[in-house]
Design a protein around this motif. Structure first.
Motif, PDB file in Angstrom:
ATOM      1  N   GLN A  41       0.841  -1.186   0.000  1.00  0.00           N
ATOM      2  CA  GLN A  41       0.000   0.000   0.000  1.00  0.00           C
ATOM      3  C   GLN A  41       0.882   1.243   0.000  1.00  0.00           C
ATOM      4  O   GLN A  41       1.839   1.331   0.778  1.00  0.00           O
ATOM      5  CB  GLN A  41      -0.924   0.033   1.232  1.00  0.00           C
ATOM      6  N   LEU A  42       0.576   2.165  -0.889  1.00  0.00           N
ATOM      7  CA  LEU A  42       1.331   3.413  -0.991  1.00  0.00           C
ATOM      8  C   LEU A  42       0.406   4.568  -0.651  1.00  0.00           C
ATOM      9  O   LEU A  42      -0.653   4.727  -1.251  1.00  0.00           O
ATOM     10  CB  LEU A  42       1.897   3.571  -2.399  1.00  0.00           C
ATOM     11  N   VAL A  43       0.802   5.359   0.335  1.00  0.00           N
ATOM     12  CA  VAL A  43      -0.034   6.454   0.835  1.00  0.00           C
ATOM     13  C   VAL A  43       0.752   7.747   0.756  1.00  0.00           C
ATOM     14  O   VAL A  43       1.886   7.837   1.258  1.00  0.00           O
ATOM     15  CB  VAL A  43      -0.475   6.190   2.293  1.00  0.00           C
ATOM     16  N   ARG A  44       0.143   8.766   0.139  1.00  0.00           N
ATOM     17  CA  ARG A  44       0.788  10.076   0.089  1.00  0.00           C
ATOM     18  C   ARG A  44       0.470  10.826   1.381  1.00  0.00           C
ATOM     19  O   ARG A  44      -0.697  10.939   1.768  1.00  0.00           O
ATOM     20  CB  ARG A  44       0.286  10.874  -1.115  1.00  0.00           C
ATOM     21  N   PRO A  45       1.484  11.329   2.080  1.00  0.00           N
ATOM     22  CA  PRO A  45       1.220  12.055   3.324  1.00  0.00           C
ATOM     23  C   PRO A  45       0.302  13.254   3.078  1.00  0.00           C
ATOM     24  O   PRO A  45       0.380  13.909   2.033  1.00  0.00           O
ATOM     25  CB  PRO A  45       2.619  12.499   3.774  1.00  0.00           C
ATOM     26  N   SER A  46      -0.543  13.522   4.043  1.00  0.00           N
ATOM     27  CA  SER A  46      -1.531  14.599   3.887  1.00  0.00           C
ATOM     28  C   SER A  46      -0.911  15.987   3.897  1.00  0.00           C
ATOM     29  O   SER A  46      -1.545  16.953   3.483  1.00  0.00           O
ATOM     30  CB  SER A  46      -2.574  14.506   5.016  1.00  0.00           C
ATOM     31  N   ASP A  47       0.340  16.088   4.368  1.00  0.00           N
ATOM     32  CA  ASP A  47       0.951  17.406   4.486  1.00  0.00           C
ATOM     33  C   ASP A  47       1.806  17.782   3.282  1.00  0.00           C
ATOM     34  O   ASP A  47       2.598  18.718   3.344  1.00  0.00           O
ATOM     35  CB  ASP A  47       1.786  17.491   5.761  1.00  0.00           C
TER      36      ASP A  47
ATOM     37  N   ASN B 247       1.516  -5.379   4.747  1.00  0.00           N
ATOM     38  CA  ASN B 247       0.859  -6.043   5.884  1.00  0.00           C
ATOM     39  C   ASN B 247       0.782  -5.107   7.090  1.00  0.00           C
ATOM     40  O   ASN B 247       1.059  -5.499   8.228  1.00  0.00           O
ATOM     41  CB  ASN B 247       1.600  -7.331   6.260  1.00  0.00           C
ATOM     42  N   THR B 248       0.436  -3.870   6.826  1.00  0.00           N
ATOM     43  CA  THR B 248       0.300  -2.774   7.802  1.00  0.00           C
ATOM     44  C   THR B 248       1.634  -2.350   8.407  1.00  0.00           C
ATOM     45  O   THR B 248       1.681  -1.447   9.238  1.00  0.00           O
ATOM     46  CB  THR B 248      -0.677  -3.134   8.949  1.00  0.00           C
ATOM     47  N   GLY B 249       2.725  -3.025   8.021  1.00  0.00           N
ATOM     48  CA  GLY B 249       4.037  -2.647   8.541  1.00  0.00           C
ATOM     49  C   GLY B 249       4.686  -1.591   7.651  1.00  0.00           C
ATOM     50  O   GLY B 249       4.602  -1.646   6.420  1.00  0.00           O
ATOM     51  N   TYR B 250       5.335  -0.628   8.266  1.00  0.00           N
ATOM     52  CA  TYR B 250       5.977   0.460   7.535  1.00  0.00           C
ATOM     53  C   TYR B 250       7.239  -0.036   6.847  1.00  0.00           C
ATOM     54  O   TYR B 250       8.100  -0.658   7.456  1.00  0.00           O
ATOM     55  CB  TYR B 250       6.323   1.591   8.512  1.00  0.00           C
ATOM     56  N   LEU B 251       7.344   0.232   5.530  1.00  0.00           N
ATOM     57  CA  LEU B 251       8.545  -0.116   4.777  1.00  0.00           C
ATOM     58  C   LEU B 251       9.486   1.063   4.619  1.00  0.00           C
ATOM     59  O   LEU B 251      10.695   0.936   4.799  1.00  0.00           O
ATOM     60  CB  LEU B 251       8.162  -0.638   3.378  1.00  0.00           C
ATOM     61  N   GLY B 252       8.940   2.218   4.227  1.00  0.00           N
ATOM     62  CA  GLY B 252       9.770   3.387   3.991  1.00  0.00           C
ATOM     63  C   GLY B 252       9.083   4.342   3.039  1.00  0.00           C
ATOM     64  O   GLY B 252       7.900   4.187   2.715  1.00  0.00           O
ATOM     65  N   THR B 253       9.829   5.319   2.569  1.00  0.00           N
ATOM     66  CA  THR B 253       9.269   6.374   1.728  1.00  0.00           C
ATOM     67  C   THR B 253       9.990   6.407   0.384  1.00  0.00           C
ATOM     68  O   THR B 253      11.212   6.268   0.326  1.00  0.00           O
ATOM     69  CB  THR B 253       9.410   7.738   2.420  1.00  0.00           C
ATOM     70  N   VAL B 254       9.190   6.595  -0.687  1.00  0.00           N
ATOM     71  CA  VAL B 254       9.757   6.717  -2.026  1.00  0.00           C
ATOM     72  C   VAL B 254       9.291   8.033  -2.644  1.00  0.00           C
ATOM     73  O   VAL B 254       8.181   8.501  -2.388  1.00  0.00           O
ATOM     74  CB  VAL B 254       9.368   5.530  -2.929  1.00  0.00           C
ATOM     75  N   HIS B 255      10.175   8.615  -3.446  1.00  0.00           N
ATOM     76  CA  HIS B 255       9.871   9.876  -4.122  1.00  0.00           C
ATOM     77  C   HIS B 255      10.010   9.677  -5.628  1.00  0.00           C
ATOM     78  O   HIS B 255      11.035   9.176  -6.098  1.00  0.00           O
ATOM     79  CB  HIS B 255      10.837  10.989  -3.681  1.00  0.00           C
ATOM     80  N   ALA B 256       9.007  10.080  -6.376  1.00  0.00           N
ATOM     81  CA  ALA B 256       9.114  10.056  -7.835  1.00  0.00           C
ATOM     82  C   ALA B 256       9.885  11.284  -8.289  1.00  0.00           C
ATOM     83  O   ALA B 256       9.583  12.406  -7.885  1.00  0.00           O
ATOM     84  CB  ALA B 256       7.723  10.046  -8.461  1.00  0.00           C
ATOM     85  N   GLN B 257      10.898  11.041  -9.148  1.00  0.00           N
ATOM     86  CA  GLN B 257      11.739  12.134  -9.614  1.00  0.00           C
ATOM     87  C   GLN B 257      11.601  12.304 -11.124  1.00  0.00           C
ATOM     88  O   GLN B 257      12.575  12.358 -11.862  1.00  0.00           O
ATOM     89  CB  GLN B 257      13.202  11.870  -9.245  1.00  0.00           C
TER      90      GLN B 257
END
Length: 264
Positions: A25-31, A42-52
């Motif tokens: 699941q990929l979620v964009r932060p609201s801020d 599986n509800t566990g945090y993997l990390g953050t990715v940025h499209a460049q």
């Protein structure tokens, strides 16, 4: 230049992807309105990715400061096991040991096909990339159309080339006592074993005696570990293509360059 595979501005704030059979699941932060997504598995945090997409057209993995052309590979980087630093260190140490060994010989064989194939081109280089053997081989067998489409070596190109048996004394001289490095060594060694089986008229002892004159190293798994793209489906590091062209000596030099990259 690579480009990001989708128009990320149309993705919205939440999306699901399946990578190697496992949902992410990929979620964009609201801020933020930037093309940034937080990845969960599986509800566990993997990390953050940025499209460049506006710069180099890659996915930047924030936690490890890496760029990947495909989002799936960025996710695989986030999935790395805790042992990856040690696995990468072992791959680096192994590559350095190979490159520092004066006995190192790099080998690549182009063949008549994929299964039960015969040698069509043999390339050997030393650890500096100097070509020791660069020969087309008359296979005395059909060359499959799919193989020709890859390497461009038709049967017609080998009609005046030496058969494997004619090259065997030269190969023996170069390979005996050497540390032979290949990418997918099981395949190249298997081709040689098949050729030896034909040359020695199925004399198992002579075939094995020749094969035991040298040792074999396979760069495929160490390179996969060094890259560290984890497959949850296979629970191992994902295979990495070597790239380059289907030409024996050029592939030897490509592998040498990759080994130098791993060793740094």
């Amino acid at each position: 230049m690579a480009t990001v595979e989708f128009d990320v501005w149309d993705w919205g704030h939440c999306l699901d992807r399946v990578v190697d059979g496992t949902p992410v699941q990929l979620v964009r932060p609201s801020d933020t309105e930037r093309p940034t997504w937080v990845a969960y598995e599986n509800t566990g945090y993997l990390g953050t990715v940025h499209a460049q997409g506006d710069t180099c057209g890659t996915w930047h993995v924030q936690t490890v400061h890496e760029d990947h052309v495909r989002l799936e590979d960025a996710v695989r980087a986030l999935r790395r096991p805790p042992t990856w630093p040690q696995d990468r260190h072992r791959a680096r140490h192994w590559a350095r040991a190979c490159l520092n060994d004066p006995r190192l010989l790099i080998i690549d064989i182009q063949t008549t096909g994929v299964h039960n194939a015969w040698a069509l081109q043999i390339g050997l280089t030393d650890r500096h990339g100097t070509a020791l053997v660069d020969e087309l081989v008359h296979p005395h067998a059909e060359v499959e159309a799919a193989a020709v489409a890859l390497h461009g070596i038709s049967a017609a190109r080998t009609t005046t080339s030496p058969a494997f048996s004619m090259l065997l004394p030269e190969l023996t001289g170069f390979m005996a006592g050497r540390r032979c490095l290949s990418y997918n060594a099981a395949f190249d060694r298997g081709v040689l074993e098949r050729e030896l089986w034909r040359h020695y008229k199925k004399d198992h002892r002579q075939v094995q005696a020749w094969l035991q004159k040298c040792t074999w190293e396979d760069a495929m798994r160490p390179y996969a570990a060094w890259k560290g793209l984890w497959s949850t489906r296979h629970r191992t590091y994902r295979y990495q293509p070597l790239g380059g062209v289907y030409e024996a000596v050029a592939n030897c030099r490509r592998l040498l360059s990759t080994m130098q990259h791993i060793s740094h």
